[in-house]
Enzyme design. Structure first.
Site, PDB file in Angstrom:
ATOM      1  N   CYS A  65     -10.473  -1.558  14.690  1.00  0.00           N
ATOM      2  CA  CYS A  65     -10.697  -2.986  14.950  1.00  0.00           C
ATOM      3  C   CYS A  65     -10.883  -3.288  16.436  1.00  0.00           C
ATOM      4  O   CYS A  65     -11.510  -4.289  16.799  1.00  0.00           O
ATOM      5  CB  CYS A  65      -9.534  -3.810  14.410  1.00  0.00           C
TER       6      CYS A  65
ATOM      7  N   GLU B 145       0.828  -1.205   0.000  1.00  0.00           N
ATOM      8  CA  GLU B 145       0.000   0.000   0.000  1.00  0.00           C
ATOM      9  C   GLU B 145       0.861   1.253   0.000  1.00  0.00           C
ATOM     10  O   GLU B 145       0.549   2.249  -0.677  1.00  0.00           O
ATOM     11  CB  GLU B 145      -0.922  -0.024   1.227  1.00  0.00           C
TER      12      GLU B 145
ATOM     13  N   GLU C 195     -13.837 -13.126  -5.667  1.00  0.00           N
ATOM     14  CA  GLU C 195     -12.526 -12.781  -6.219  1.00  0.00           C
ATOM     15  C   GLU C 195     -11.371 -13.088  -5.279  1.00  0.00           C
ATOM     16  O   GLU C 195     -10.200 -12.984  -5.668  1.00  0.00           O
ATOM     17  CB  GLU C 195     -12.482 -11.294  -6.598  1.00  0.00           C
TER      18      GLU C 195
ATOM     19  N   GLU D 299       2.136   1.747  -3.393  1.00  0.00           N
ATOM     20  CA  GLU D 299       1.057   2.242  -4.248  1.00  0.00           C
ATOM     21  C   GLU D 299       0.828   3.738  -4.039  1.00  0.00           C
ATOM     22  O   GLU D 299       0.618   4.491  -5.006  1.00  0.00           O
ATOM     23  CB  GLU D 299      -0.226   1.463  -3.967  1.00  0.00           C
TER      24      GLU D 299
ATOM     25  N   SER E  24      -7.319   1.957  -2.310  1.00  0.00           N
ATOM     26  CA  SER E  24      -6.107   1.200  -2.578  1.00  0.00           C
ATOM     27  C   SER E  24      -6.499  -0.172  -3.118  1.00  0.00           C
ATOM     28  O   SER E  24      -7.473  -0.776  -2.671  1.00  0.00           O
ATOM     29  CB  SER E  24      -5.290   1.036  -1.290  1.00  0.00           C
TER      30      SER E  24
ATOM     31  N   CYS F 291      -8.371  -1.804   4.162  1.00  0.00           N
ATOM     32  CA  CYS F 291      -8.185  -2.899   5.129  1.00  0.00           C
ATOM     33  C   CYS F 291      -9.472  -3.306   5.827  1.00  0.00           C
ATOM     34  O   CYS F 291      -9.595  -4.427   6.299  1.00  0.00           O
ATOM     35  CB  CYS F 291      -7.149  -2.493   6.177  1.00  0.00           C
TER      36      CYS F 291
ATOM     37  N   GLU G 262     -15.960 -10.867   3.669  1.00  0.00           N
ATOM     38  CA  GLU G 262     -14.789 -10.597   2.835  1.00  0.00           C
ATOM     39  C   GLU G 262     -14.154 -11.897   2.353  1.00  0.00           C
ATOM     40  O   GLU G 262     -13.809 -12.042   1.174  1.00  0.00           O
ATOM     41  CB  GLU G 262     -13.766  -9.783   3.620  1.00  0.00           C
TER      42      GLU G 262
ATOM     43  N   LYS H 186     -15.407  -9.522   8.132  1.00  0.00           N
ATOM     44  CA  LYS H 186     -14.334 -10.355   7.590  1.00  0.00           C
ATOM     45  C   LYS H 186     -14.864 -11.684   7.060  1.00  0.00           C
ATOM     46  O   LYS H 186     -14.277 -12.271   6.155  1.00  0.00           O
ATOM     47  CB  LYS H 186     -13.275 -10.610   8.668  1.00  0.00           C
TER      48      LYS H 186
END
Length: 575
Positions: free
Chosen positions: A505, A280, A367, A283, A320, A300, A362, A359
């Site tokens: 978190c 990241e 993908e 990037e 990102s 994230c 996710e 999560k």
């Protein structure tokens, strides 16, 4: 601040004029039962469990909304008060399921606790227990409307804290329910699966989807090599669910318990958090130097990613492309680790322990299979891990300290602070400054990006002539404010961190349920303590990450890393 003098149960106290009777009683250490009340949400006074007697008032009053005034005399424990509270609770129980022993919230249910405290031993009313279809069609959350007590907490958390507005009251009278739009399932509406509704629900009406049985089955299969990664925020909250003080750092005991449960290898998500910073950060530098879309926003937090896909799809280019640490780890587990360990990736079961219900969704994204398999097979919340530890009969407090396994168990303090709001930004700045200037920072602690302020801004000089303007937001309601600024062309930031949950978190929807900002702050303090005590404090100093790039991955943003560690997000078309 103007103060008023009141008397509660014979005790005199001076409190701010803006206080409620409940707040005044709490300041004296007097416990008044509540259900609809939550200290971090707007008060409503709907359930009436908190009723008290105020001299001169025509009837009992709801203490959570009743304002104090000079000379007020309050009684919280009269016969009339006790009888009224019991009646309210009995009426709730008359319509409530009686499966307490098998409910996920057994022994951690506010309704159950209040009924016990009030000495409710019989229910004098005949209620109609209505049956509703279970909403469990999504990977993250389960809704059981039959256990809803209409407190409205989930509505307020979703609308006020998150700005998503999934839930609302429907129908009237005895037929009132709390439902998403058109009574659809959460998989069909604009739910981000952040789990803040589950975090404030006082009963078992909204809980995380329980995947513990699937993990037990994997652990019992001798043909499977079962590995686990643990997120940074888990180790500062797991102890709470197992009887230790709030904010206890239980890293070594957590690792030991996972090994006792039968996991073949116990790894640290801090490893892939450091990897995230390499990718990241690279990037960001690429966008700064080559004219990429700015501001770049971290990706994230899956609840946040769901939010931008649902509500601001026109801004997806700002995200990102780096995957979250969980998903980076999952991709490496069935490629890099499988190769080093000489294990067929089809025989690897990859489990993650996360503070987050989103999560789960996710990991299930189609993908997220760049390894050729589903990269992360199962996601357990902190609460689910605590249940597994108790089920196994492990006395957590007596466990010896154990170490993470190599090679994916080496993490830095920078990876650790991913568990706090502002932590991803701080970790990135520690490394990006080195990448840009070639010099280490004199001070790696960025106080300006820390703290519980909803939106924080800072300017950081990366090198002579290059200053980055950054912003940090936690909760989706605050994310909306920043995104509206970007849409309006009023955001001159270079880099933005957004976390879906309050405190990041540490306050995730899968953490042990808490009801105060003070307890959440103790978790944050513990996260920073872990960072300060780390032998490695910068992601670019992690030797395991250096070896990964040198021997297998190549360079950041290279062809191999782009295939495994990056993705593109897309609009979600839901009503």
């Amino acid at each position: 601040m103007e103060m008023v003098n009141i008397t509660i149960d014979g005790q005199k106290v001076a409190v701010p004029k803006t206080s409620t009777v409940l707040e005044a009683a709490t300041s004296l250490g007097i416990k008044v039962p509540t259900l609809c009340y939550h200290p971090e949400l707007r008060v409503e006074g709907a359930c009436r469990v908190c009723m008290v007697e105020v001299e001169g008032a025509r009837s009992l009053v709801a203490s959570c909304v009743y304002p104090v005034n000079e000379g007020m005399v309050v009684h919280t424990n009269t016969a009339a008060v006790r009888e009224a509270r019991k009646t309210v609770v009995e009426l709730l129980l008359a319509n409530h399921p009686t499966d307490c022993l098998s409910c996920q919230r057994n022994l951690n249910c506010e309704l159950q606790n209040i009924a016990a405290d009030l000495g409710v031993r019989e229910i004098r009313f005949d209620g109609e227990k209505k049956s509703y279809p279970l909403d469990n069609s999504n990977p993250s959350l389960v809704r059981d409307q039959s256990k809803c007590i209409l407190c409205g907490r989930c509505i307020r958390a979703c609308s006020e804290r998150q700005g998503v507005h999934v839930y609302s009251f429907a129908n009237r009278g005895f037929n009132t329910t709390v439902v998403p739009a058109f009574n659809l399932g959460l998989d069909q509406v604009a739910c981000t699966f952040c789990g803040q509704c589950a975090a404030v629900c006082p009963t078992g009406a909204i809980v995380e989807k329980d995947d513990t049985e699937a993990v037990w089955n994997a652990l019992s299969d001798p043909a499977k090599h079962v590995i686990v990664q643990t997120a940074p925020a888990v180790r500062v909250a797991l102890g709470e669910a197992l009887g230790l003080p709030n904010g206890s750092i239980v890293t070594g005991k957590m690792v030991a318990s996972l090994k006792r449960l039968g996991f073949d290898k116990v790894f640290d998500t801090n490893f892939s958090a450091d990897l995230t910073i390499w990718e990241e950060g690279s990037e960001l530098i690429d966008r700064l130097t080559n004219g990429g879309t700015l501001p770049m926003i971290t990706s994230c937090s899956p609840g946040w990613v769901n939010f931008i896909e649902l509500k601001y799809p026109d801004l997806l280019d700002h995200l990102s492309t780096a995957k979250s640490p969980q998903q980076m780890f999952g991709a490496l587990a069935k490629t890099y680790y499988a190769e080093k360990a000489g294990i067929d990736p089809k025989d690897i079961v990859s489990v993650s322990i996360m503070p987050c219900t989103a999560k789960k969704a996710e990991a299930a994204r189609p993908e997220m299979n760049s390894s050729g398999y589903q990269d992360v097979d199962y996601v357990l919340t902190t609460r689910e891990l605590a249940r597994m530890i108790r089920e196994a009969g492990i006395t957590f407090a007596n466990l010896p300290e154990a170490e993470f396994d190599a090679p994916l168990g080496v993490g830095s303090g920078a990876g650790m602070i991913f568990g706090a709001t502002g932590g991803v930004m701080e970790a990135a700045l520690r490394t990006v400054a080195k990448m840009v200037s070639g010099k280490e920072l004199d001070n790696i602690e960025f106080e300006a990006v820390r703290g519980m302020t909803g939106i924080k801004e800072a300017s950081v000089q990366l090198k002579e002539g290059l200053t980055a303007k950054v912003a940090i937001a936690h909760t989706l309601a605050n994310a909306r404010i920043l995104l509206d600024k970007i849409r309006a062309g009023e955001a001159d930031y270079h880099f933005i961190e957004i976390m879906a949950c309050p405190g990041g978190c540490s306050g995730g929807g899968g953490q042990p349920i808490i009801t105060s900002a003070e307890k959440r702050q103790k978790r944050l303090d513990a996260i920073y303590e872990c960072d300060r005590c780390s032998a490695i404090r910068k992601s670019h100093d992690n030797p395991a990450i250096k070896e990964l790039y040198d021997t297998w991955l190549g360079k950041p943003l290279g062809e191999k890393s782009h295939h495994l560690l990056h993705t593109h997000y897309h609009p979600q078309n839901k009503c």
